[in-house]
Design an enzyme around this catalytic site. Structure first.
Site, PDB file in Angstrom:
ATOM      1  CE  LYS A  78      -2.773   3.342   1.533  1.00 20.10           C
ATOM      2  NZ  LYS A  78      -1.769   4.442   0.831  1.00 20.10           N
TER       3      LYS A  78
ATOM      4  N   GLY B 151       5.992   5.240   8.820  1.00 16.41           N
ATOM      5  CA  GLY B 151       5.132   6.240   8.591  1.00 16.41           C
ATOM      6  C   GLY B 151       4.824   7.085  10.203  1.00 16.41           C
ATOM      7  CB  SER B 152       2.794   9.688  11.205  1.00 13.43           C
ATOM      8  OG  SER B 152       1.453   9.049  10.884  1.00 13.43           O
TER       9      SER B 152
ATOM     10  CB  THR C 102      -0.424   5.939  10.469  1.00 14.68           C
ATOM     11  OG1 THR C 102      -0.851   6.953   9.935  1.00 14.68           O
ATOM     12  CG2 THR C 102      -1.033   4.658   9.643  1.00 14.68           C
ATOM     13  N   GLY C 103       0.764   4.411  12.972  1.00 18.73           N
ATOM     14  CA  GLY C 103       1.263   3.104  13.896  1.00 18.73           C
ATOM     15  C   GLY C 103       0.664   2.681  14.917  1.00 18.73           C
TER      16      GLY C 103
ATOM     17  CD  GLU D 213      11.952   1.218  11.351  1.00 16.68           C
ATOM     18  OE1 GLU D 213      12.385   2.122  11.844  1.00 16.68           O
ATOM     19  OE2 GLU D 213      12.662  -0.043  11.786  1.00 16.68           O
TER      20      GLU D 213
ATOM     21  CB  CYS E 103      12.506   8.589   9.087  1.00 22.47           C
ATOM     22  SG  CYS E 103      13.757   7.504   8.604  1.00 22.47           S
TER      23      CYS E 103
ATOM     24  CD  GLU F 225       8.705  12.943  12.258  1.00 23.42           C
ATOM     25  OE1 GLU F 225       7.474  12.587  12.292  1.00 23.42           O
ATOM     26  OE2 GLU F 225       9.703  12.295  11.864  1.00 23.42           O
TER      27      GLU F 225
HETATM   28  P1  NAD Z   1       1.472   8.727   7.346  1.00 19.80           P
HETATM   29  O1  NAD Z   1       1.392   7.474   8.760  1.00 19.80           O
HETATM   30  O2  NAD Z   1       0.591   9.565   7.256  1.00 19.80           O
HETATM   31  O3  NAD Z   1       1.292   7.566   6.168  1.00 19.80           O
HETATM   32  C1  NAD Z   1       2.101   6.407   5.841  1.00 19.80           C
HETATM   33  C2  NAD Z   1       1.347   5.318   5.300  1.00 19.80           C
HETATM   34  O4  NAD Z   1      -0.051   4.950   6.031  1.00 19.80           O
HETATM   35  C3  NAD Z   1       0.662   6.024   3.976  1.00 19.80           C
HETATM   36  O5  NAD Z   1       0.777   4.776   3.060  1.00 19.80           O
HETATM   37  C4  NAD Z   1      -0.857   6.025   4.207  1.00 19.80           C
HETATM   38  O6  NAD Z   1      -1.783   5.990   3.379  1.00 19.80           O
HETATM   39  C5  NAD Z   1      -0.815   4.885   5.309  1.00 19.80           C
HETATM   40  N1  NAD Z   1      -2.137   5.220   6.284  1.00 19.80           N
HETATM   41  C6  NAD Z   1      -2.675   6.388   6.801  1.00 19.80           C
HETATM   42  N2  NAD Z   1      -3.770   6.260   7.444  1.00 19.80           N
HETATM   43  C7  NAD Z   1      -3.769   5.094   7.631  1.00 19.80           C
HETATM   44  C8  NAD Z   1      -4.713   3.987   8.161  1.00 19.80           C
HETATM   45  N3  NAD Z   1      -5.907   4.509   9.124  1.00 19.80           N
HETATM   46  N4  NAD Z   1      -4.491   2.719   8.274  1.00 19.80           N
HETATM   47  C9  NAD Z   1      -3.742   2.220   7.446  1.00 19.80           C
HETATM   48  N5  NAD Z   1      -2.716   2.887   6.549  1.00 19.80           N
HETATM   49  C10 NAD Z   1      -2.952   4.435   6.758  1.00 19.80           C
HETATM   50  O7  NAD Z   1       2.935   9.093   7.325  1.00 19.80           O
HETATM   51  P2  NAD Z   1       3.618   9.999   6.077  1.00 19.80           P
HETATM   52  O8  NAD Z   1       2.951  11.203   6.262  1.00 19.80           O
HETATM   53  O9  NAD Z   1       3.490   9.403   4.736  1.00 19.80           O
HETATM   54  O10 NAD Z   1       5.192   9.710   6.362  1.00 19.80           O
HETATM   55  C11 NAD Z   1       5.717  10.401   7.315  1.00 19.80           C
HETATM   56  C12 NAD Z   1       6.069   9.840   8.674  1.00 19.80           C
HETATM   57  O11 NAD Z   1       7.119   8.651   8.288  1.00 19.80           O
HETATM   58  C13 NAD Z   1       6.919  10.643   9.469  1.00 19.80           C
HETATM   59  O12 NAD Z   1       6.732  10.376  10.820  1.00 19.80           O
HETATM   60  C14 NAD Z   1       8.384  10.245   9.188  1.00 19.80           C
HETATM   61  O13 NAD Z   1       9.502  10.391  10.372  1.00 19.80           O
HETATM   62  C15 NAD Z   1       7.953   8.428   9.308  1.00 19.80           C
HETATM   63  N6  NAD Z   1       9.167   7.752   8.531  1.00 19.80           N
HETATM   64  C16 NAD Z   1       9.877   6.899   9.287  1.00 19.80           C
HETATM   65  C17 NAD Z   1      10.894   6.297   8.741  1.00 19.80           C
HETATM   66  C18 NAD Z   1      11.754   5.218   9.654  1.00 19.80           C
HETATM   67  O14 NAD Z   1      12.569   4.481   9.081  1.00 19.80           O
HETATM   68  N7  NAD Z   1      11.700   5.235  10.993  1.00 19.80           N
HETATM   69  C19 NAD Z   1      11.365   6.477   7.301  1.00 19.80           C
HETATM   70  C20 NAD Z   1      10.730   7.382   6.731  1.00 19.80           C
HETATM   71  C21 NAD Z   1       9.508   8.072   7.258  1.00 19.80           C
END
Ligand code: NAD
Length: 494
Positions: free
Chosen positions: A188, A241-242, A245-246, A264, A299, A398
């Protein structure tokens, strides 16, 4: 890199993007599409399928069927290796096309994108392809009449949810080990950076990956991501991701089949500069690139600069000079240092953080504004804010944008305490000529990655993962494979 070739590629019209399910390109089941807006100029460049829950369920069913009949997991390791190596070759052969497509979608400057995206994705796929026939089970030290074996089996169906900052690189961190170990995957991509990852997934089929082993569904996280998270037929969820969402993914797991969830997440990584740093000019340049490249949408970005008070003013001036020397603008120009912010929404959030910092006593030394508005794109000047206190919003939350907060410290102990004063623990750095201090910083700062006298750039041979609310279960290196296997014991009476 050849600017003319890039200009030709960027001018190519894009056809509509669809899902990839069961080896076929399919539109959304209800025909829905989403506009893909380029952050370079705010223009719509194509559309992609706005996935429905039914689309995601079809993708999961396809992955499950592919896993159960052994069309991939049942192949000899050497055969799987051959396919994955071919895939890496195809990614490399199409590197510029993939990179330009990705930049049109997410705004990363091309100089960084070409290495970090197709370059790193190909290297990652190749790394796990080469590893897969060198991973053995174990024979336990059992009594003589018993044979105790530990098998490493694929887990089944892996759901992989990817963010927008480095879609191909981060996608490969999940796909490489998952596919190498024989799993099927449902991917996804992020709403605002799906295109290059979708094309990369198509190349896997071209390389010979059997249909259904890798399915990819585009659309809203709250729709297709949620369906993936709640599925009873997904065995492992891997996510970057964020934090918000995690958290949801963990809830989905608890509400469904208690699937394993590896996260992550974000960071607020401290870059700690001591007065005895070997080269303050070099440290300043790296501090600037360590936060401002990809408009701070990294990140591990070193977003908190902790500086020994004795050199605070001198060092901040050097970082500001380095920041002001960075060319911000069209990410498809080869001499651009900092490209576009991924979306208008993210740009507004970044500017909001600067306003909050001002009300909390911060002083903007450089930047702070939206720039190049006449392009229609989303650009922000590299921004440095001094006077950021330990509990200030800019020290704790962040931003995920080109905003650096600066905090002075007096002693090594204070530096460690400041470094550890957030809920995050992803990365960090310390700059010092003192070997003992360097090791004390590695031990004392609670992060998954600690750099000494450098920032960023760790390759695929070492893990990348966070502690605290930066996540669990590292990507990269052989350690990542553990997420994609089950251990099975065989206890055999001889
Ligand atoms: P996000 O959490 O908004 O989205 C990430 C993914 O999750 C997208 O594909 C999105 O469609 C999906 N998503 C959103 N809501 C969801 C739900 N309810 N259920 C399932 N999936 C859902 O994050 P973003 O804004 O795309 O990315 C930025 C974040 O990612 C920052 O916090 C950044 O620090 C982090 N990040 C971490 C690393 C790492 O290795 N630790 C690497 C890159 C980015």
């Amino acid at each position: 890199m050849d600017q003319t070739k890039i200009d030709v590629l960027r001018a190519q019209p894009l056809s509509a993007f669809t899902h990839l399910i069961d080896g076929k390109q399919v539109p959304a089941s209800d025909g829905g599409t989403m506009d893909v807006i380029s952050p370079i100029d705010g223009q719509v460049i194509t559309t992609m399928a706005a996935g429905t829950a039914a689309d995601m369920e079809a993708a999961i069913a396809s992955a499950r069927a592919a896993f159960e009949d052994g069309r991939w997991a049942g192949q000899p390791p050497a055969a799987r290796k051959k396919v994955l190596l071919k895939w890496a070759d195809l990614i490399e052969a199409n590197a510029l096309e993939l990179a330009v497509l990705g930049v049109r979608d997410n705004g990363t400057e091309i100089g960084m994108a070409i290495k970090a995206e197709p370059g790193s994705a190909a290297a990652t796929i190749r790394y796990y392809a080469e590893a897969l026939d060198k991973i053995y089970g174990e024979i336990a030290p059992t009594p003589g009449d018993i044979l105790g074996l530990v098998h490493k089996e694929p887990v089944g169906v892996v759901g992989a949810i990817i963010p927008w900052n480095f879609p191909m690189m981060i996608g490969a961190w999940k796909l490489g080990p998952a596919l190498a170990m024989g799993n099927s995957v449902v991917l996804k991509p992020a709403e605002t950076a799906s295109l290059s990852l979708m094309r990369m997934a198509e190349l896997a089929l071209e390389a010979g990956l059997p249909p259904g082993v890798l399915n990819a569904v585009t659309g809203e996280g709250r729709v297709v991501g949620e369906t993936l998270g709640l599925s009873m037929d997904v065995d492992v969820l891997v996510f970057t991701g964020s934090g918000g969402t995690g958290r949801r993914l963990m809830e989905y797991s608890a509400r469904s089949n208690m699937k394993r969830v590896y996260l992550e997440l974000g960071g607020k990584s401290p870059n700690i500069v001591f007065a005895d740093a070997p080269n303050l000019d070099e440290a300043a340049k790296v501090a600037a690139s360590g936060i401002f490249r990809n408009s701070g949408q990294v990140c591990v970005a070193g977003s908190r600069l902790l500086v020994e008070a004795a050199i605070h003013d001198e060092f901040v001036a050097k970082v500001a000079q380095a920041a002001e020397a960075m060319r911000v603008g069209d990410p498809l120009k080869v001499d651009t240092h900092v490209g576009a912010v991924n979306s208008e929404e993210q740009l507004k959030a970044n500017l909001g953080f600067v306003e909050i910092a001002k009300t909390e006593g911060g002083e903007v030394v450089t930047g702070g504004d939206r720039i190049l508005q006449d392009t229609g794109g989303y650009y922000m000047a590299p921004t440095i804010v001094t006077g950021v206190t330990r509990d200030a919003t800019l020290a704790q939350k962040e931003v995920f944008g080109p905003v650096l907060g600066v905090t002075p410290f007096e002693t090594e102990g204070e530096a460690i305490a400041l470094a550890n004063s957030t809920v995050y623990g992803l990365a960090g750095a310390a700059w010092t000529s003192n070997l003992g201090r360097a090791h004390r910083m590695v031990r004392g700062v609670r992060t998954g990655v600690m750099h000494i006298n450098t920032y960023g750039g760790a390759d695929g041979t070492v893990p990348l993962g966070g502690v605290g609310q930066s996540g669990n279960g590292a990507d990269k290196s052989l350690h990542a494979i553990e997420k994609y296997v089950n251990l099975k014991t065989a206890w055999i009476k001889l």
